[in-house]
Motif scaffolding. Sequence first.
Motif, short mmCIF file in Angstrom:
data_model
loop_
_atom_site.label_atom_id
_atom_site.label_comp_id
_atom_site.label_asym_id
_atom_site.label_seq_id
_atom_site.Cartn_x
_atom_site.Cartn_y
_atom_site.Cartn_z
N SER A 5 0.79 -1.18 0.00
CA SER A 5 -0.02 -0.04 -0.11
C SER A 5 0.91 1.34 0.02
CB SER A 5 -0.94 -0.09 1.23
OG SER A 5 -1.56 1.31 1.53
N VAL A 6 0.39 2.27 -0.56
CA VAL A 6 1.00 3.52 -0.70
C VAL A 6 1.20 4.15 0.60
CG1 VAL A 6 -0.90 4.87 -1.11
CG2 VAL A 6 1.27 6.00 -1.95
N VAL A 76 8.51 -5.55 -1.53
CA VAL A 76 7.20 -4.89 -2.50
C VAL A 76 6.57 -6.05 -3.25
CG1 VAL A 76 8.31 -2.71 -2.63
CG2 VAL A 76 8.53 -4.30 -4.62
N GLY A 77 7.24 -7.15 -3.41
CA GLY A 77 6.71 -8.39 -4.15
C GLY A 77 7.04 -8.26 -5.64
N THR A 110 1.76 8.55 -10.42
CA THR A 110 1.72 8.96 -11.69
C THR A 110 0.38 8.51 -12.35
OG1 THR A 110 2.02 6.49 -12.03
CG2 THR A 110 4.01 7.92 -11.50
N PRO A 111 0.07 8.68 -13.50
CA PRO A 111 -1.11 8.62 -14.27
C PRO A 111 -1.52 7.10 -13.96
CG PRO A 111 0.16 9.93 -15.50
CD PRO A 111 1.06 9.56 -14.63
N ALA A 112 -0.73 6.09 -14.04
CA ALA A 112 -0.85 4.83 -13.66
C ALA A 112 -1.10 4.21 -12.25
CB ALA A 112 0.31 3.89 -14.60
N GLY A 113 -0.81 5.22 -11.30
CA GLY A 113 -0.87 5.02 -9.77
C GLY A 113 0.13 5.37 -9.33
N PRO A 114 0.29 5.19 -7.85
CA PRO A 114 1.36 5.61 -7.16
C PRO A 114 2.50 4.41 -7.47
CG PRO A 114 -0.34 4.73 -5.83
CD PRO A 114 -0.91 4.67 -7.18
N VAL A 115 3.72 5.00 -7.46
CA VAL A 115 5.15 4.23 -7.54
C VAL A 115 6.06 4.69 -6.55
CG1 VAL A 115 4.70 3.75 -9.97
CG2 VAL A 115 5.90 5.84 -9.22
N ALA A 116 6.96 3.96 -6.17
CA ALA A 116 7.99 4.13 -5.32
C ALA A 116 9.36 3.93 -6.07
CB ALA A 116 8.06 3.14 -4.23
N THR A 132 25.37 -1.27 -6.88
CA THR A 132 24.23 -0.35 -6.45
C THR A 132 23.43 -0.33 -7.75
OG1 THR A 132 25.87 1.56 -7.83
CG2 THR A 132 26.17 1.34 -5.32
N GLY A 133 22.34 0.34 -7.26
CA GLY A 133 21.28 0.29 -8.38
C GLY A 133 19.93 1.16 -7.69
N THR A 134 19.15 0.94 -8.78
CA THR A 134 17.92 1.84 -8.60
C THR A 134 16.78 1.05 -9.06
OG1 THR A 134 17.91 2.66 -10.81
CG2 THR A 134 19.00 3.97 -9.07
N ALA A 135 15.55 1.12 -8.61
CA ALA A 135 14.30 0.52 -8.83
C ALA A 135 13.17 1.20 -8.76
CB ALA A 135 14.24 -0.81 -8.20
N THR A 136 12.04 0.68 -9.48
CA THR A 136 10.79 1.19 -9.39
C THR A 136 9.73 0.26 -9.11
OG1 THR A 136 11.42 3.15 -10.52
CG2 THR A 136 9.21 2.84 -10.38
N ALA A 137 8.98 0.51 -8.34
CA ALA A 137 7.82 -0.46 -7.89
C ALA A 137 6.03 0.17 -7.65
CB ALA A 137 8.03 -1.41 -6.60
N ARG A 138 5.31 -0.58 -8.36
CA ARG A 138 3.85 -0.03 -8.10
C ARG A 138 3.59 -0.28 -6.97
NH1 ARG A 138 2.35 -3.65 -11.08
NH2 ARG A 138 2.69 -3.02 -12.98
N LEU A 139 2.75 0.56 -6.32
CA LEU A 139 2.08 0.59 -5.07
C LEU A 139 0.67 0.53 -5.30
CD1 LEU A 139 4.36 3.42 -3.13
CD2 LEU A 139 4.50 0.71 -3.10
N GLU A 140 0.09 0.00 -4.24
CA GLU A 140 -1.45 -0.19 -4.18
C GLU A 140 -1.97 1.27 -3.87
OE1 GLU A 140 -3.47 -2.68 -5.33
OE2 GLU A 140 -1.91 -3.60 -6.13
N PRO A 141 -2.93 1.92 -4.16
CA PRO A 141 -3.48 3.00 -3.72
C PRO A 141 -3.97 3.04 -2.32
CG PRO A 141 -4.62 2.34 -5.85
CD PRO A 141 -3.81 1.18 -5.27
#
Length: 141
Positions: A5-6, A76-77, A110-116, A132-141
């Motif tokens: 969840s966001v 985050v799954g 974002t238009p597609a929903g919250p992301v972290a 080292t790195g970066t990532a983006t994950a979708r969150l539930e509203p």
Amino acid sequence: MSGLSVDAVKAGETRESVLVDDLKRTRIVQYAGASGDFNPLHTDERFAVEAAGYPGVFAHGMLTMGMTGRVLTDWVGTEALLRYGVRFKAQVWPGDTLTATATVESVEDTPAGPVAHFTLRTVNQHGAEVVTGTATARLEP
């Protein structure tokens, strides 16, 4: 897992995980078999030392990347992961203990929903960065 969840994620939050304690050569060779990458730098001690000038065999970068990703997917799954990339900073040797840290840099609508957005860092038992790195994950509203 239905998703994170966001409301459950805040900028600055971190998760740490010991990925492997005393990496065994067996695991490196198993990864070679699973990935099909039989580069002798990872599987042939004599080649790594005599032909290539290394102290011995070392882990595949993609093995280290895969292990590093666990700190994030455990949080985050796997289904939520939108983007994941790393930079290889140092070699990983048999006997190494690796610890990864994921940090939430920001949470964005974002238009597609919250992301972290996350940064990732994996260090060996000496505290030296190996990935080292970066990532983006979708969150539930």
